[in-house]
Scaffold this active site. Sequence first.
Site, PDB file in Angstrom:
ATOM      1  N   CYS A 193      -6.319   1.383   5.464  1.00  0.00           N
ATOM      2  CA  CYS A 193      -6.652  -0.028   6.013  1.00  0.00           C
ATOM      3  C   CYS A 193      -6.079  -0.242   7.327  1.00  0.00           C
ATOM      4  CB  CYS A 193      -6.182  -1.240   4.989  1.00  0.00           C
ATOM      5  SG  CYS A 193      -4.548  -1.655   5.204  1.00  0.00           S
TER       6      CYS A 193
ATOM      7  N   CYS B  73      -2.226  -0.852   7.591  1.00  0.00           N
ATOM      8  CA  CYS B  73      -1.584   0.354   7.373  1.00  0.00           C
ATOM      9  C   CYS B  73      -1.820   1.325   8.735  1.00  0.00           C
ATOM     10  CB  CYS B  73      -2.044   1.118   6.123  1.00  0.00           C
ATOM     11  SG  CYS B  73      -1.506   0.350   4.716  1.00  0.00           S
TER      12      CYS B  73
ATOM     13  N   GLU C 297       0.730   3.979   1.849  1.00  0.00           N
ATOM     14  CA  GLU C 297       1.331   4.006   3.372  1.00  0.00           C
ATOM     15  C   GLU C 297       2.440   3.469   3.578  1.00  0.00           C
ATOM     16  OE1 GLU C 297      -3.354   4.237   3.124  1.00  0.00           O
ATOM     17  OE2 GLU C 297      -1.738   3.161   2.220  1.00  0.00           O
TER      18      GLU C 297
ATOM     19  N   HIS D 174       1.019  -1.226   0.194  1.00  0.00           N
ATOM     20  CA  HIS D 174      -0.084   0.189   0.102  1.00  0.00           C
ATOM     21  C   HIS D 174       0.873   1.320  -0.163  1.00  0.00           C
ATOM     22  CE1 HIS D 174      -3.754  -2.088   1.870  1.00  0.00           C
ATOM     23  NE2 HIS D 174      -3.328  -2.633   0.514  1.00  0.00           N
TER      24      HIS D 174
END
Length: 163
Positions: free
Chosen positions: A113, A116, A87, A85
């Site tokens: 999410c 993260c 992040e 991701h």
Amino acid sequence: MNSRSTRQTRPEWDEYFMKIAELVSTRSTCLRRQVGAVLVKDKRILATGYNGAPSGITHCEITGCLREKLKVPSGERHELCRGLHAEQNVIIQAAYHGVSINGSVLYVTCYPCSICAKMIINAGIREVIIKEGYPDRMAKDFFNKAGVRVRNLSSFSMRGVES
């Protein structure tokens, strides 16, 4: 006298950094969602990240999306993905280059999410500013319990940026 006849309108800081996060998202190789992230401290960019396969791993745009093939709904079974991701990548980039992100602000084009969210909390990021939502109640609970402030800029008028 200034050579420019009209003064250019400067974006507010939040708008500026979110536009940069949107530009970063254009490097994404994910077939489902393009996400960009920018870590900022004292109005200075520390690192950027976007979602996609790790360095040296074939991108999903070539291999196809495993989550699509398995019909995995958005927000579920994050481990069934070849990519990282945005992040995660922004935190990794800062660590890779030895940049402290404790006390920083994360601008990200999509709500993080729960995986993260846990990384953001442990990295010492104090605030997350998002452009759009994401269906992960656990992430919201984590942020609330850890005292990480989350702000949504989607209702904010972003001049020159398509939603």
